[in-house]
Design a protein around this motif. Sequence first.
Motif, PDB file in Angstrom:
ATOM      1  N   LEU A 148       0.829  -1.196   0.000  1.00 50.70           N
ATOM      2  CA  LEU A 148       0.000   0.000   0.000  1.00 50.70           C
ATOM      3  C   LEU A 148       0.871   1.257   0.000  1.00 50.70           C
ATOM      4  O   LEU A 148       0.625   2.198  -0.763  1.00 50.70           O
ATOM      5  CB  LEU A 148      -0.939   0.014   1.203  1.00 50.70           C
TER       6      LEU A 148
ATOM      7  N   ASP B 112       2.417   1.601  -3.420  1.00 51.33           N
ATOM      8  CA  ASP B 112       1.420   2.021  -4.403  1.00 51.33           C
ATOM      9  C   ASP B 112       1.082   3.504  -4.238  1.00 51.33           C
ATOM     10  O   ASP B 112       0.930   4.231  -5.225  1.00 51.33           O
ATOM     11  CB  ASP B 112       0.148   1.178  -4.281  1.00 51.33           C
ATOM     12  N   MET B 113       0.956   3.956  -2.988  1.00 54.00           N
ATOM     13  CA  MET B 113       0.661   5.369  -2.748  1.00 54.00           C
ATOM     14  C   MET B 113       1.823   6.246  -3.206  1.00 54.00           C
ATOM     15  O   MET B 113       1.618   7.290  -3.834  1.00 54.00           O
ATOM     16  CB  MET B 113       0.354   5.610  -1.259  1.00 54.00           C
TER      17      MET B 113
ATOM     18  N   HIS C 140       1.798   6.378  -6.963  1.00 49.49           N
ATOM     19  CA  HIS C 140       0.661   7.182  -7.413  1.00 49.49           C
ATOM     20  C   HIS C 140       0.960   8.678  -7.262  1.00 49.49           C
ATOM     21  O   HIS C 140       0.715   9.469  -8.181  1.00 49.49           O
ATOM     22  CB  HIS C 140      -0.588   6.810  -6.617  1.00 49.49           C
TER      23      HIS C 140
ATOM     24  N   THR D  71       0.444   1.800 -10.418  1.00 47.31           N
ATOM     25  CA  THR D  71      -0.931   1.383 -10.658  1.00 47.31           C
ATOM     26  C   THR D  71      -1.893   2.542 -10.454  1.00 47.31           C
ATOM     27  O   THR D  71      -1.615   3.478  -9.726  1.00 47.31           O
ATOM     28  CB  THR D  71      -1.306   0.221  -9.714  1.00 47.31           C
ATOM     29  N   ARG D  72      -3.004   2.437 -11.093  1.00 42.74           N
ATOM     30  CA  ARG D  72      -4.034   3.470 -11.053  1.00 42.74           C
ATOM     31  C   ARG D  72      -4.868   3.308  -9.789  1.00 42.74           C
ATOM     32  O   ARG D  72      -5.151   2.192  -9.360  1.00 42.74           O
ATOM     33  CB  ARG D  72      -4.908   3.296 -12.294  1.00 42.74           C
ATOM     34  N   PHE D  73      -5.289   4.420  -9.185  1.00 46.19           N
ATOM     35  CA  PHE D  73      -6.176   4.372  -8.021  1.00 46.19           C
ATOM     36  C   PHE D  73      -7.615   4.465  -8.498  1.00 46.19           C
ATOM     37  O   PHE D  73      -7.967   5.344  -9.276  1.00 46.19           O
ATOM     38  CB  PHE D  73      -5.889   5.524  -7.056  1.00 46.19           C
ATOM     39  N   ARG D  74      -8.445   3.524  -8.018  1.00 44.17           N
ATOM     40  CA  ARG D  74      -9.870   3.538  -8.351  1.00 44.17           C
ATOM     41  C   ARG D  74     -10.658   3.571  -7.057  1.00 44.17           C
ATOM     42  O   ARG D  74     -10.548   2.645  -6.254  1.00 44.17           O
ATOM     43  CB  ARG D  74     -10.228   2.304  -9.175  1.00 44.17           C
TER      44      ARG D  74
ATOM     45  N   GLY E 159      -9.300   0.719  -4.727  1.00 43.32           N
ATOM     46  CA  GLY E 159      -7.902   0.930  -4.353  1.00 43.32           C
ATOM     47  C   GLY E 159      -7.008   1.001  -5.569  1.00 43.32           C
ATOM     48  O   GLY E 159      -7.431   1.376  -6.656  1.00 43.32           O
ATOM     49  N   PHE E 160      -5.759   0.613  -5.377  1.00 38.23           N
ATOM     50  CA  PHE E 160      -4.781   0.641  -6.457  1.00 38.23           C
ATOM     51  C   PHE E 160      -4.907  -0.649  -7.244  1.00 38.23           C
ATOM     52  O   PHE E 160      -4.712  -1.734  -6.720  1.00 38.23           O
ATOM     53  CB  PHE E 160      -3.365   0.783  -5.889  1.00 38.23           C
ATOM     54  N   THR E 161      -5.261  -0.520  -8.508  1.00 32.96           N
ATOM     55  CA  THR E 161      -5.511  -1.713  -9.318  1.00 32.96           C
ATOM     56  C   THR E 161      -4.631  -1.718 -10.552  1.00 32.96           C
ATOM     57  O   THR E 161      -4.298  -0.686 -11.103  1.00 32.96           O
ATOM     58  CB  THR E 161      -6.980  -1.788  -9.760  1.00 32.96           C
TER      59      THR E 161
END
Length: 104
Positions: A74, A77-78, A81, A87-90, A94-96
């Motif tokens: 996490l 990923d943050m 981002h 990865t893209r945040f949705r 979450g991050f997908t």
Amino acid sequence: MMENPNLENWDEARYKELNTYFRIKIELMLRTNPHLVAQQQESSNMHLQELLNEFDADDRERWEEFIQLDKLKLEADMWDHLHGRGTRFRPGLGFTNPDDDTTW
């Protein structure tokens, strides 16, 4: 570009291994553990802690390792981002990453 400092203890292979292990383990428990099966029939609400209570000592240790790796994932990923990559945040998911099999 700055390097992500959250990846120092990151082990992607181990994360995926534990993620897969617990996906299978929990699915099996929900189908075969009499206590959990009965609980599902009585209520549509099941809490994670109820599943964890059914783990043996080895699985509790594995779970702690998985949670630590999940926190690192996490944070990584943050970081990615916020730095415009990764990865893209949705919202709600979450991050997908469509190529990643670690999302439920």
